[in-house]
Design a protein around this motif. Structure first.
Motif, short mmCIF file in Angstrom:
data_model
loop_
_atom_site.label_atom_id
_atom_site.label_comp_id
_atom_site.label_asym_id
_atom_site.label_seq_id
_atom_site.Cartn_x
_atom_site.Cartn_y
_atom_site.Cartn_z
N MET A 1 0.84 -1.19 0.00
CA MET A 1 0.00 0.00 0.00
C MET A 1 0.88 1.24 0.00
N LYS A 2 0.61 2.17 -0.92
CA LYS A 2 1.36 3.42 -0.97
C LYS A 2 0.42 4.60 -0.85
N ASP A 3 -0.56 4.47 0.04
CA ASP A 3 -1.50 5.54 0.33
C ASP A 3 -0.88 6.42 1.40
N PHE A 4 -0.20 7.47 0.98
CA PHE A 4 0.54 8.28 1.95
C PHE A 4 -0.39 9.10 2.85
N LYS A 5 -1.59 9.39 2.37
CA LYS A 5 -2.54 10.07 3.25
C LYS A 5 -2.94 9.15 4.40
N GLN A 6 -3.08 7.85 4.10
CA GLN A 6 -3.40 6.90 5.16
C GLN A 6 -2.25 6.79 6.15
N ILE A 7 -1.05 6.78 5.64
CA ILE A 7 0.13 6.72 6.52
C ILE A 7 0.20 7.96 7.39
N GLN A 8 -0.05 9.13 6.79
CA GLN A 8 -0.06 10.36 7.57
C GLN A 8 -1.14 10.32 8.65
N LYS A 9 -2.27 9.73 8.31
CA LYS A 9 -3.36 9.61 9.28
C LYS A 9 -2.93 8.71 10.44
N TRP A 10 -2.29 7.59 10.13
CA TRP A 10 -1.80 6.71 11.20
C TRP A 10 -0.85 7.48 12.12
N LEU A 11 0.06 8.25 11.51
CA LEU A 11 1.04 8.99 12.31
C LEU A 11 0.37 10.08 13.14
N ALA A 12 -0.62 10.75 12.57
CA ALA A 12 -1.30 11.81 13.30
C ALA A 12 -2.09 11.26 14.49
N GLU A 13 -2.65 10.07 14.34
CA GLU A 13 -3.45 9.47 15.40
C GLU A 13 -2.62 8.71 16.43
N LYS A 200 -1.63 0.80 23.07
CA LYS A 200 -1.97 2.09 22.48
C LYS A 200 -1.80 2.05 20.96
N LYS A 201 -2.10 3.17 20.32
CA LYS A 201 -1.92 3.27 18.87
C LYS A 201 -0.45 3.61 18.59
N VAL A 202 0.21 2.72 17.88
CA VAL A 202 1.65 2.86 17.65
C VAL A 202 1.94 2.69 16.16
N PHE A 227 -0.01 -6.83 18.52
CA PHE A 227 -0.86 -5.75 19.05
C PHE A 227 -1.69 -5.14 17.92
N LYS A 228 -3.01 -5.22 18.07
CA LYS A 228 -3.94 -4.90 16.99
C LYS A 228 -3.97 -3.42 16.62
N ASP A 229 -3.53 -2.54 17.51
CA ASP A 229 -3.56 -1.11 17.23
C ASP A 229 -2.20 -0.57 16.76
N TRP A 230 -1.30 -1.48 16.41
CA TRP A 230 0.00 -1.07 15.90
C TRP A 230 -0.01 -1.13 14.37
N HIS A 231 0.73 -0.21 13.76
CA HIS A 231 0.88 -0.19 12.29
C HIS A 231 2.37 -0.27 11.95
N GLN A 247 -1.37 -7.10 6.84
CA GLN A 247 -1.46 -6.40 5.57
C GLN A 247 -2.31 -5.13 5.66
N LYS A 248 -3.44 -5.21 6.35
CA LYS A 248 -4.33 -4.05 6.44
C LYS A 248 -3.81 -2.99 7.40
N ARG A 249 -2.81 -3.34 8.19
CA ARG A 249 -2.26 -2.40 9.16
C ARG A 249 -0.82 -2.03 8.82
#
Length: 291
Positions: A1-13, A200-202, A227-231, A247-249
């Protein structure tokens, strides 16, 4: 996946960001241990005498004298660390992590993150830091800055540093032999960071980690699996190289580091809701940071 907006969202959250940086990151900052066409020219005497063509090969050789070792080490440290200037990508990464709860685990021993202004207490140099030195006796007498030693050698006034406890010669803090002692304090800080953030979200941000640093690759992937909330965001790996169950994370980018850092650092308008939760190198060494 190269959705950089999604990656930015993960980082922001994210409640926490873990950066793993390896040989590829060191290359980005100017230090290439394994391929350097200029090495036989810049280090001609060492290259000819010991029949080596790379920094890694030279570090693996047993030089004839301690003075010769320190002359070589000082030249390396001066060129790649004392005179180091952070790259554009390094500055972008620093800005990206500004204000975030982060920790950096790196096998790049050039003192890059410290020089770039990242917090010392948030850095674990897994393979040591060659701007520091340790006793060569095999006893752990602590580590000390070697920059004054380097300066004297560069100025032609070098003198072999010796241990204050046993008078043995000092050597750079790297896994050159079985005498290497990892930084246990930093190791402990990293392990506690992992423990505190496991629920936590990591986001784990892998930057330039390859088979020369397995300590920074496989264990982190396993933690993301656990850990399910880690990316997991992997600069070096492609998406199909990541385990099916994350894969989805995850995002396997397979791109050059400067491009990855630039794309995830772009300050674009992103609209989303944030939910706050309260509650392989030739040398061997081990680093424990499982939780």
């Amino acid at each position: 996946m190269k959705d950089f907006k999604q990656i930015q969202k993960w980082l922001a959250e994210a409640d926490a960001v873990i950066v793993t940086a390896g040989n590829g990151f060191a290359q980005m900052e100017g230090l290439d241990m394994f391929e350097d066409a200029a090495f036989p020219i810049e280090y001609q005497a060492v290259s000819k005498k010991y029949h080596v063509k790379t920094i890694a090969d030279a570090l693996d050789k047993n030089f004839d004298s301690w003075d010769e070792k320190w002359q070589f080490w000082s030249q390396l440290i001066n060129e790649y660390s004392v005179e180091y200037e952070p790259s554009k990508a390094m500055k972008q990464l620093k800005e990206l992590l500004n204000g975030k709860n982060y920790f950096i685990a790196t096998s790049a021993f050039g003192h890059f993150f410290e020089t770039a202004g990242f917090e010392q207490e948030k850095i674990f140099d897994v393979f040591g830091d060659w701007t520091r030195m340790q006793c060569s006796s095999g006893l752990n007498h602590g580590t000390y800055s070697d920059l004054s030693v380097v300066k004297r050698y560069i100025n032609g006034q070098g003198e072999i540093p010796r241990c204050e406890d046993c008078d043995s010669p000092m050597e750079i803090h790297m896994p050159l032999n079985a005498h290497f002692f990892p930084d246990e304090d930093a190791n402990t800080r990293f392990r506690w960071f992992l423990t505190r953030n496991q629920t936590k979200k990591v986001v784990v941000l892998e930057l330039g980690v390859d088979p020369t640093s397995p300590q920074l690759l496989d264990p982190m992937v396993k933690l993301v699996e656990q850990f399910k909330d880690w990316h997991y965001v992997a600069a070096d790996l492609s998406q199909d190289e990541l385990p099916d169950n994350i894969q989805k994370r995850s995002a396997g980018l397979g791109m050059a580091l400067p491009e990855v850092i630039e794309k995830i650092s772009k300050n674009e308008d992103l609209t989303f809701e944030i939910h706050f939760q309260t509650s392989r190198y030739n040398y061997s060494c081990s680093a424990q940071f499982s939780v």
